[in-house]
Write a protein that holds these residues in place. Structure first.
Motif, short mmCIF file in Angstrom:
data_model
loop_
_atom_site.label_atom_id
_atom_site.label_comp_id
_atom_site.label_asym_id
_atom_site.label_seq_id
_atom_site.Cartn_x
_atom_site.Cartn_y
_atom_site.Cartn_z
N MET A 111 0.84 -1.18 0.00
CA MET A 111 0.00 0.00 0.00
C MET A 111 0.89 1.24 0.00
SD MET A 111 -2.72 1.36 2.82
CE MET A 111 -4.10 0.34 2.38
N PRO A 112 0.56 2.22 -0.81
CA PRO A 112 1.41 3.40 -0.90
C PRO A 112 1.27 4.38 0.27
CG PRO A 112 -0.37 3.53 -2.48
CD PRO A 112 -0.47 2.21 -1.83
N ILE A 113 0.38 4.14 1.21
CA ILE A 113 0.28 5.00 2.39
C ILE A 113 1.04 4.32 3.53
CG2 ILE A 113 -1.25 6.07 4.10
CD1 ILE A 113 -1.59 7.27 1.34
N VAL A 114 2.06 5.02 4.04
CA VAL A 114 2.86 4.50 5.15
C VAL A 114 2.39 5.18 6.43
CG1 VAL A 114 5.19 4.35 6.10
CG2 VAL A 114 4.83 4.10 3.64
N ILE A 115 2.21 4.41 7.48
CA ILE A 115 1.74 4.93 8.76
C ILE A 115 2.92 4.96 9.73
CG2 ILE A 115 0.12 4.64 10.65
CD1 ILE A 115 -1.71 3.18 8.61
N ASN A 116 3.25 6.14 10.20
CA ASN A 116 4.39 6.33 11.09
C ASN A 116 3.96 6.48 12.55
OD1 ASN A 116 6.39 6.36 9.02
ND2 ASN A 116 5.66 8.39 8.45
N LEU A 117 2.93 5.78 12.93
CA LEU A 117 2.41 5.89 14.29
C LEU A 117 3.44 5.44 15.32
CD1 LEU A 117 -0.01 6.68 15.99
CD2 LEU A 117 -0.91 4.39 15.66
#
Length: 81
Positions: A1-7
């Motif tokens: 997926m091209p959305i990376v989550i940096n949580l």
């Protein structure tokens, strides 16, 4: 997926555990894990608001768009031809 989550990065900056964070934004630790690991398909604006409020950050600090490898850089569209 091209959305990376940096949580996980933001949690580390605040030295906050997943359990404490989950309690602060009123979702389960399992759902925080889904977000952290990039398995979420959607995020409610109310949840995003709570995340940003608790972590004192902007949505762009949490989410980053990265182009997929192998995808074309741009599509060419002809209008009116």
């Amino acid at each position: 997926m091209p959305i990376v989550i940096n949580l996980d990065v933001e949690l580390a900056k605040k030295k906050m555990s997943v359990a404490d964070f989950a309690a602060a934004i009123d979702i389960t630790p399992a759902n925080v894990s889904v977000l952290k690991n990039g398995r979420a398909k959607a995020v409610r604006f109310s949840t995003l608001d709570a995340i940003c409020r608790v972590l004192e950050c902007q949505p762009g600090d949490i989410f980053m768009w990265v182009p997929e490898q192998g995808a074309s850089a741009a599509a060419t569209v002809s209008v009116g031809e």
